[in-house]
Design a protein around this motif. Structure first.
Motif, short mmCIF file in Angstrom:
data_model
loop_
_atom_site.label_atom_id
_atom_site.label_comp_id
_atom_site.label_asym_id
_atom_site.label_seq_id
_atom_site.Cartn_x
_atom_site.Cartn_y
_atom_site.Cartn_z
N ALA A 1 12.93 64.92 -5.90
CA ALA A 1 14.34 64.23 -6.17
C ALA A 1 15.34 64.32 -5.15
N ARG A 2 15.37 65.54 -4.42
CA ARG A 2 16.49 65.88 -3.45
C ARG A 2 16.57 64.87 -2.31
N LEU A 3 15.33 64.02 -2.42
CA LEU A 3 15.42 62.93 -1.13
C LEU A 3 16.05 61.60 -1.62
N TYR A 4 16.38 61.45 -2.64
CA TYR A 4 17.14 60.15 -3.16
C TYR A 4 18.20 59.63 -2.29
N GLU A 5 19.09 60.62 -1.97
CA GLU A 5 20.20 59.86 -1.17
C GLU A 5 19.89 59.45 -0.03
N GLU A 6 18.92 60.14 0.68
CA GLU A 6 18.43 59.84 2.21
C GLU A 6 17.66 58.71 2.05
N THR A 7 16.81 58.55 1.02
CA THR A 7 15.96 57.23 0.81
C THR A 7 16.72 55.94 0.43
N ARG A 8 17.98 56.15 -0.33
CA ARG A 8 18.65 55.26 -0.67
C ARG A 8 19.56 54.64 0.80
N ASN A 9 19.99 55.58 1.41
CA ASN A 9 20.57 55.31 2.72
C ASN A 9 19.75 54.41 3.73
N ALA A 10 18.45 54.97 3.94
CA ALA A 10 17.60 54.43 4.98
C ALA A 10 17.21 53.02 4.37
N LEU A 11 16.85 52.65 3.12
CA LEU A 11 16.58 51.48 2.55
C LEU A 11 17.82 50.39 2.86
N ASP B 1 27.55 55.30 15.49
CA ASP B 1 27.69 55.65 14.12
C ASP B 1 26.26 55.91 13.61
N ASP B 2 25.59 54.77 13.57
CA ASP B 2 24.34 54.93 13.05
C ASP B 2 23.29 56.18 13.42
N ALA B 3 23.62 56.41 14.80
CA ALA B 3 22.63 57.46 15.43
C ALA B 3 23.20 58.82 14.77
N ARG B 4 24.52 58.89 14.72
CA ARG B 4 25.10 60.22 14.04
C ARG B 4 24.76 60.55 12.50
N ARG B 5 24.68 59.23 11.95
CA ARG B 5 24.36 59.30 10.40
C ARG B 5 22.55 59.87 10.48
N LEU B 6 21.92 59.34 11.29
CA LEU B 6 20.76 59.63 11.23
C LEU B 6 20.29 61.07 11.65
N LYS C 1 19.22 52.24 23.62
CA LYS C 1 20.57 51.55 23.58
C LYS C 1 20.27 49.97 22.90
N ARG C 2 18.96 49.42 23.17
CA ARG C 2 18.86 48.27 22.57
C ARG C 2 18.52 48.40 20.96
N ARG C 3 18.31 49.82 20.74
CA ARG C 3 18.08 49.78 19.02
C ARG C 3 19.65 50.21 18.54
N GLY C 4 20.60 50.08 19.41
CA GLY C 4 21.84 50.46 18.72
C GLY C 4 22.20 52.05 18.50
N LEU C 5 21.33 52.91 19.16
CA LEU C 5 21.57 54.22 18.84
C LEU C 5 22.42 54.76 20.20
N LEU C 6 22.49 54.55 21.09
CA LEU C 6 23.11 54.94 22.32
C LEU C 6 24.03 53.74 22.72
N LEU C 7 25.42 54.24 23.07
CA LEU C 7 26.43 53.30 23.36
C LEU C 7 26.93 53.66 24.96
N PRO C 8 26.77 52.71 25.87
CA PRO C 8 27.46 53.04 27.18
C PRO C 8 28.85 53.49 27.28
N GLY C 9 29.35 54.31 28.14
CA GLY C 9 30.80 54.60 28.10
C GLY C 9 31.07 55.31 29.44
N ARG C 10 32.27 55.92 29.53
CA ARG C 10 32.77 56.75 30.58
C ARG C 10 33.14 58.07 30.17
N THR C 11 32.76 59.15 30.93
CA THR C 11 33.18 60.58 30.67
C THR C 11 34.74 60.19 31.02
#
Length: 284
Positions: free
Chosen positions: A139-149, A75-80, A54-64
């Motif tokens: 080379a196939r790692l280009y897009e992922e690298t760009r996004n991560a940086l 959103d960041d966690a989903r992209r990762l 949660k502190r890293r911004g990967l999980l968000l508290p909510g109610r079912t």
């Protein structure tokens, strides 16, 4: 050597395998605790690990929908996780003709902490070291690298290039300098030592159960447990191993076999494990 599965890593694997609700609804805390208990993780460890995520911004508290407390993926966690899927479940053989991506970076001395972060991130993305300040990957790692940086705000310090290796040493010889291939092979051997027997056991149990047996010898809970453990082990390997073209690797490269073992266990266990998980999610 025994594998290490941390509570935080297992929670990430659980969300990756079974916790990405299409509507973004949270996974109930009670479900997290009960599902991780199957893997020997106690409730305080689950709560502590969830707090860190949660502190890293990967999980968000909510109610079912039923009003229970839970945590949803940011959103960041989903992209990762989506980026991870492309590596974890990739089954295409890379081609040497696809070329390479080079990351050339320079970080001012006053910001040396970013230099360490940059090296660490490139290493975790699967880059090898071609020269000081020059890192290389397929080379196939280009897009992922760009996004991560960009996500880590490191892009101002890096230039990315695509290209071919033109010599002078043979590319296979150069690759052996750019990456520690014996260390990577050792990771695959460790994975196989733990999970290849699991695959054999499942194949034997399913063959013996057969259509006329009174019931399966292994349960949905067994499938869930074994699948989450193999996923948690495997998902690190496609980052430690950049998955190089076959012609650049030794003939007995164990990465091919470990990829086949993971793919077979994924096919056998993922949906069976979902049968065990589903009731816990619906209770929320």
């Amino acid at each position: 050597m025994a594998e290490q599965h941390t509570p935080r890593s297992l929670i990430v694997s659980l969300y990756g395998a079974y916790g990405r609700a299409p509507d973004g609804s949270p996974m109930p805390v009670a479900a997290l605790i009960r599902l991780l208990a199957v893997l020997g993780v106690d409730a305080p460890s689950v709560r502590s690990s969830v707090s860190r995520l949660k502190r890293r911004g990967l999980l968000l508290p909510g109610r079912t929908a039923a009003g229970a407390a839970g945590y949803a993926l940011s959103d960041d966690a989903r992209r990762l996780l989506d980026d991870g899927d492309r590596r974890i479940y990739a089954r295409t053989e890379p081609k040497l003709s696809e070329g390479w991506v080079l990351a050339v970076f320079s970080v001012p001395e006053a910001e040396r902490h970013k230099r360490h972060l940059l090296r660490s991130r490139l290493g975790r993305l699967g880059f090898g070291t071609a020269a000081p300040g020059v890192w290389i990957a397929p080379a196939r790692l280009y897009e992922e690298t760009r996004n991560a940086l960009e996500r880590l705000e490191l892009s101002p310090y890096v230039d990315l290039f695509r290209g071919d290796h033109l010599g002078y040493a043979a590319t296979a010889e150069a690759v052996a300098r750019w990456w520690d291939l014996p260390a990577i092979a050792g990771l695959h051997e460790e994975f196989l030592a733990v999970h290849e027997p699991v695959l054999r056991a499942w194949r034997t149990a399913l063959a013996e159960a057969g259509p006329t047996a009174d019931g399966p010898q292994k349960s949905a809970e067994d499938a869930y447990r074994d699948y989450l453990l193999v996923l948690d082990s495997w998902r690190r390997l496609p980052y430690a191993d950049p998955v190089l073209p076959a012609e650049l690797l030794p003939d007995d490269w164990p990465g091919r076999r470990s990829a086949e073992v993971f793919a077979a266990l994924h096919e056998l266990l993922r949906d069976r494990g979902a049968e065990f998980v589903r009731p816990f999610l619906s209770e929320g």
